[in-house]
Enzyme design. Structure first.
Site, PDB file in Angstrom:
ATOM      1  N   ASP A 224       6.338   1.586   7.337  1.00  0.00           N
ATOM      2  CA  ASP A 224       5.653   1.755   6.559  1.00  0.00           C
ATOM      3  C   ASP A 224       4.275   2.143   5.424  1.00  0.00           C
ATOM      4  OD1 ASP A 224       2.613   0.088   6.437  1.00  0.00           O
ATOM      5  OD2 ASP A 224       1.978   0.819   9.138  1.00  0.00           O
TER       6      ASP A 224
ATOM      7  N   GLU B 297       4.362  -5.405   4.225  1.00  0.00           N
ATOM      8  CA  GLU B 297       4.801  -4.846   5.313  1.00  0.00           C
ATOM      9  C   GLU B 297       5.429  -5.089   7.064  1.00  0.00           C
ATOM     10  OE1 GLU B 297       1.896  -2.926   7.046  1.00  0.00           O
ATOM     11  OE2 GLU B 297       0.621  -2.603   5.218  1.00  0.00           O
TER      12      GLU B 297
ATOM     13  N   GLU C 117      -5.181   0.853   2.540  1.00  0.00           N
ATOM     14  CA  GLU C 117      -4.923  -0.570   3.212  1.00  0.00           C
ATOM     15  C   GLU C 117      -5.177   0.550   4.972  1.00  0.00           C
ATOM     16  OE1 GLU C 117      -2.987  -3.250   5.389  1.00  0.00           O
ATOM     17  OE2 GLU C 117      -2.542  -1.372   5.915  1.00  0.00           O
ATOM     18  N   GLU C 118      -4.877   1.452   5.281  1.00  0.00           N
ATOM     19  CA  GLU C 118      -4.505   2.226   6.013  1.00  0.00           C
ATOM     20  C   GLU C 118      -6.201   2.980   7.232  1.00  0.00           C
ATOM     21  OE1 GLU C 118      -2.267   1.740   8.449  1.00  0.00           O
ATOM     22  OE2 GLU C 118      -0.395   1.992   7.505  1.00  0.00           O
TER      23      GLU C 118
ATOM     24  N   ASP D 231       0.140   4.388   0.806  1.00  0.00           N
ATOM     25  CA  ASP D 231      -1.306   5.202   1.825  1.00  0.00           C
ATOM     26  C   ASP D 231      -0.943   5.164   3.121  1.00  0.00           C
ATOM     27  OD1 ASP D 231      -2.992   2.924   1.751  1.00  0.00           O
ATOM     28  OD2 ASP D 231      -3.921   3.745   2.702  1.00  0.00           O
TER      29      ASP D 231
ATOM     30  N   HIS E   6       4.018   4.580  11.991  1.00  0.00           N
ATOM     31  CA  HIS E   6       3.002   4.884  12.441  1.00  0.00           C
ATOM     32  C   HIS E   6       3.236   5.760  13.518  1.00  0.00           C
ATOM     33  CE1 HIS E   6      -0.518   1.626  10.951  1.00  0.00           C
ATOM     34  NE2 HIS E   6       0.473   2.073  10.746  1.00  0.00           N
TER      35      HIS E   6
ATOM     36  N   HIS F 256       0.753  -1.117   0.000  1.00  0.00           N
ATOM     37  CA  HIS F 256       0.423   0.019   0.042  1.00  0.00           C
ATOM     38  C   HIS F 256       0.629   1.268  -0.290  1.00  0.00           C
ATOM     39  CE1 HIS F 256       0.450   1.003   4.277  1.00  0.00           C
ATOM     40  NE2 HIS F 256       0.197  -0.471   4.274  1.00  0.00           N
TER      41      HIS F 256
HETATM   42 ZN   LIG Z   1       0.546  -1.467   6.754  1.00  0.00          ZN
END
Ligand SMILES: [Zn+2]
Length: 381
Positions: A103, A165, A136-137, A72, A354, A70
């Site tokens: 990520d 991931e 995805e997030e 995003d 994150h 992903h």
């Molecule tokens: Zn991720």
């Protein structure tokens, strides 16, 4: 672009879910230059934002290995707490800082560069593809799941998938994820009868009933785990009652809990257990119960075998570590791939994912590219 350059270029795009900010255009251009055939899928659904996705493939026929990822990223949070602009891809002390560094933009760059290197030096006997979503997030409704449905309608068939991931806790090469636990959330609402706390005979306190139910639920021992999975675990995440004052028994109360469960359970078996507890508690009373269930991911396990061994040995050869095959951690889009092909997850270190000052080591990105390259060599031989 080489791998660090491409990582930085991807981080420069402010692709906070569901915004793509040119990130998929950039990736599409890079993949087209290598010879990939690129298709874009824009999906809409009620109550969720429209999302752009990319499916790119090169080669034909079996075996078909797909890289899932992903573009995003999660929001930056408190921007003043960052040491560097989160979308500037600042390089310092051998690391690159930015939202999505861990990520999982670096892993996408690593995979793209690995494929490029592979096809420059080998005749591809099969298919390599990338399925990249920008959702995805977020709700994950207009992303991987729908792209898979569409490409299968177009006759694609994926044999194996590696999701990039971040899977390693501290060092690159520690863990390959070969499965994931399921995620099940329940919201229980109990209605009683509001009234004055000084006259309990005229009230029915819903908190009494709710806490008894929640106590029974957290006392459950769902299972002992399996060879590949830890025991299923329940966590209460919220308890609240309807508004009132300290002299008012509330009218209703609500409790929310989440279960991360292994392959010994299913959505149905969990619902049965929870329903039984609630019914036991409220039967022959004036309480009214109402439950909402949401099973956002089912557990899965990819059998240890040729594919998982390819990833593990490729990682071990580059890093000198011995990667563990595990099922720990949260959910990812692997939950959608599992219905179509064998799937495992392998990527960078997730520690700063994150977080404020998300970063990865440049050397780890280069090593990840080398690991993915080795995976391709082993996979097509
Ligand atoms: Zn991720």
């Amino acid at each position: 672009m080489e791998v660090i350059e491409l990582t930085k270029a991807l981080i420069l795009c402010q692709s906070v879910t569901p915004k793509n900010d040119g990130v998929l255009d950039l990736l599409e251009k890079e993949l087209s230059n290598i010879g990939f055939d690129c298709r874009r899928y824009l999906f809409s659904d009620s109550n969720t934002p429209d999302v752009d996705n990319l499916f790119a493939k090169i080669g034909s026929g079996a075996p078909h290995i797909c890289f899932g990822g992903h573009t995003d990223v999660v929001p930056v949070g408190d921007i003043d707490a960052w040491s560097f602009d989160p979308f500037n891809a600042t390089e310092k002390d051998g690391k690159v800082y930015g939202r999505g560094a861990s990520d999982m933009k670096s892993a996408i760059a690593a995979f793209v560069c690995a494929v490029k290197e592979y096809i420059e030096n080998n005749e591809l006997k099969g298919t390599v593809s990338l399925l990249i979503t920008n959702d995805e997030e977020g709700p994950a409704i207009n992303g991987t799941k729908k792209v898979l449905e569409e490409i299968y309608k177009d006759g694609e068939k994926i044999d194996s998938c590696i999701v990039g991931e971040p899977t390693c806790p501290n060092k690159l090469g520690e863990m390959v994820k070969i499965g994931r636990r399921g995620s099940f959330t329940a919201k229980i609402n109990i209605t009683g009868k509001q009234g004055h706390v000084a006259y309990p005979q005229w009230t029915l306190n819903p908190i009494d009933s709710l806490t008894q139910i929640l106590n029974s639920i957290i006392s459950l021992k769902l299972d002992e785990g399996t060879e590949d999975f830890p025991p299923s675990n329940i966590e209460i995440v919220k308890i609240k009652s309807s508004d009132g004052a300290s002299n008012v028994v509330p009218q209703s109360a609500e409790g929310i809990f989440n279960i991360r469960y292994n392959v010994k359970h299913s959505k149905e078996s969990l619902i049965k257990i929870i329903d039984t507890i609630i019914n036991e508690q409220v039967k022959n009373t004036d309480y009214v119960s109402n439950v909402d269930y949401n099973n956002s991911a089912e557990p899965f396990l990819t059998k240890k075998g040729n594919f998982t061994e390819i990833i593990k040995t490729s990682s071990d050869e580059i890093t000198g570590l011995s990667a563990e095959l595990t099922t720990t951690g949260g959910t990812s889009d692997a939950r959608f791939f599992k219905d179509y092909c064998e799937v495992a997850e392998f990527g960078l270190i997730g520690e700063t994912a994150h977080q404020i000052d998300e970063h990865v080591k440049l050397q780890d990105i280069k090593n990840l590219k080398d690991i993915y390259l080795l995976v391709l060599y082993k996979y097509f031989n």
